[in-house]
Design an enzyme around this catalytic site. Structure first.
Site: not given
Ligand code: PMP
Length: 358
Positions: A105, A172, A196
């Site tokens: 990510w 993030d 989450k």
């Molecule tokens: N950042 C992190 C740390 C994540 O774990 C995730 C999704 N698993 C995301 C961003 C992306 O999130 P989204 O699917 O809501 O775009």
């Protein structure tokens, strides 16, 4: 009427919600308070929804000890939108930003920023399959902000300390938001997809400090401009998701706030890592000092045994233990709403499975 039983849920996201919250939602679903309709069927400009947003903001401020210099936004489009929206706002022409790449990510966040401007990778653990959190890079920062990912959902690493840098941090926090207190002063912006730790999918919480907001590019497309959302309710927010988030925030307060939640999370993680380390059968994948309290990743002796582990666990009522498709192995996500009892059930299953196959 009770439905079929809820099982022990270790899903990485959308993840487990507190049972109390799910029950309240069910109870209120047909008619919200005295609105005469469900929360999904009322205007986002109604008094009911306005009160809901206000209550969510107030709870967040209490939980995080956050003053009025922080704006709280409830945006749609998922955390992935933030990978683009952050640099669009803050990677000014001719300027640079620094990215710490500690997982898939974090890498995506950097890739999106690099499409828009000079986004440097100041440190990366990709060469070691993202199994650790790099340190010692802080003096090499030259950009106007540093983007980092406080918890790496896929590989199971987490910053224990907030990075110490002289420029604002952009975090993030999607997979560990409100799992422990946050050092707000070091940050200019924090974002987290709700699905989450704090609610259902559909809303991304963005906290942005007023002085940092003042440093953004102008003009921007209205929907992408944090300033527009900070100034007013610009468009229809993800009403239902915000409604559930409000309930989860109150649940967190009821559990004693973020210091108490941190202790509960620390205890759950210590139990599980303790079991992993107890014998050679299970093998943790993250460097011990950087292990995540949210996503516990480990391997078994063979991929074949891992497959059986996941399948048999499900038969024992333990859901979603399969590692991310990019890395394999096992991942137990033990977010705030995962009770200690679920962790103990998992440990019992691990004992049984090792006794049978070890
Ligand atoms: N950042 C992190 C740390 C994540 O774990 C995730 C999704 N698993 C995301 C961003 C992306 O999130 P989204 O699917 O809501 O775009």
């Amino acid at each position: 009427m009770e439905d079929s039983p809820r099982l022990h849920n270790f899903c990485a996201g959308p993840g487990a919600l507190p049972l109390e919250v799910v029950r309240q939602v069910r109870h209120e679903l047909p008619v919200y308070k005295n609105a005469g309709a469900s929360v999904m069927e009322i205007s986002h400009r109604s008094d009911h929804y306005t009160a809901l947003e206000e209550s969510s903001r107030a709870a967040l401020r209490r939980l995080l000890g956050m003053g009025s210099e922080w704006h709280i936004l409830f945006l749609g489009c998922g955390a992935s939108m933030q990978f683009h929206q952050v640099p669009l706002n803050f990677l000014v022409p001719g300027g640079t930003a620094d990215y710490v790449v500690t997982g898939i990510w974090a890498k995506k966040a950097h890739t999106e920023a690099a499409r828009l401007g000079a986004a440097h990778v100041v440190a990366s653990s990709e060469g070691a399959s993202f199994t650790y959190i790099p340190t010692g890079w802080e003096d090499q920062v030259t950009g106007s902000y540093v983007h980092y990912t406080s918890n790496n959902t896929v590989c199971g690493t987490q910053y224990i300390e907030t990075p110490g840098v002289k420029v604002p941090l952009v975090c993030d926090a999607s997979s560990d938001f409100l799992s422990r207190p946050i050092d707000l002063d070091s940050h200019g912006l924090i974002y987290a997809g709700a699905q989450k730790n704090i609610g259902p999918a559909g809303v991304t919480v963005v906290l942005v400090r007023d002085d940092f907001l003042g440093m953004r590019n102008q003009p921007l497309p209205s929907m992408m401009d944090y300033g527009v959302h900070a100034a007013k309710l610009f468009n229809t927010p993800p009403v239902f998701a915000v409604y559930v988030v409000e309930k989860v925030l109150r649940w967190l307060e009821g559990r004693g706030g973020l210091e108490a939640i941190r202790q509960q999370n620390t205890e759950k993680a210590a139990l599980l890592y303790g079991r992993i380390d107890a014998t050679g059968f299970y093998r943790g994948t993250a460097r011990k000092a950087d292990r995540s309290m949210m996503n516990v990743t480990f391997r078994l002796p063979t991929p074949e045994l891992e497959k059986r582990f996941v399948g048999e666990a499900e038969q024992h009522g333990l859901l979603a233990l399969k590692g991310h498709r990019s890395v394999g192995g096992i991942r137990a996500s033990i977010y705030n709403a995962c009770p200690k009892g679920s962790v103990l059930e998992l440990i019992e299953f691990m004992n049984y499975f090792e006794a049978k196959n070890g």
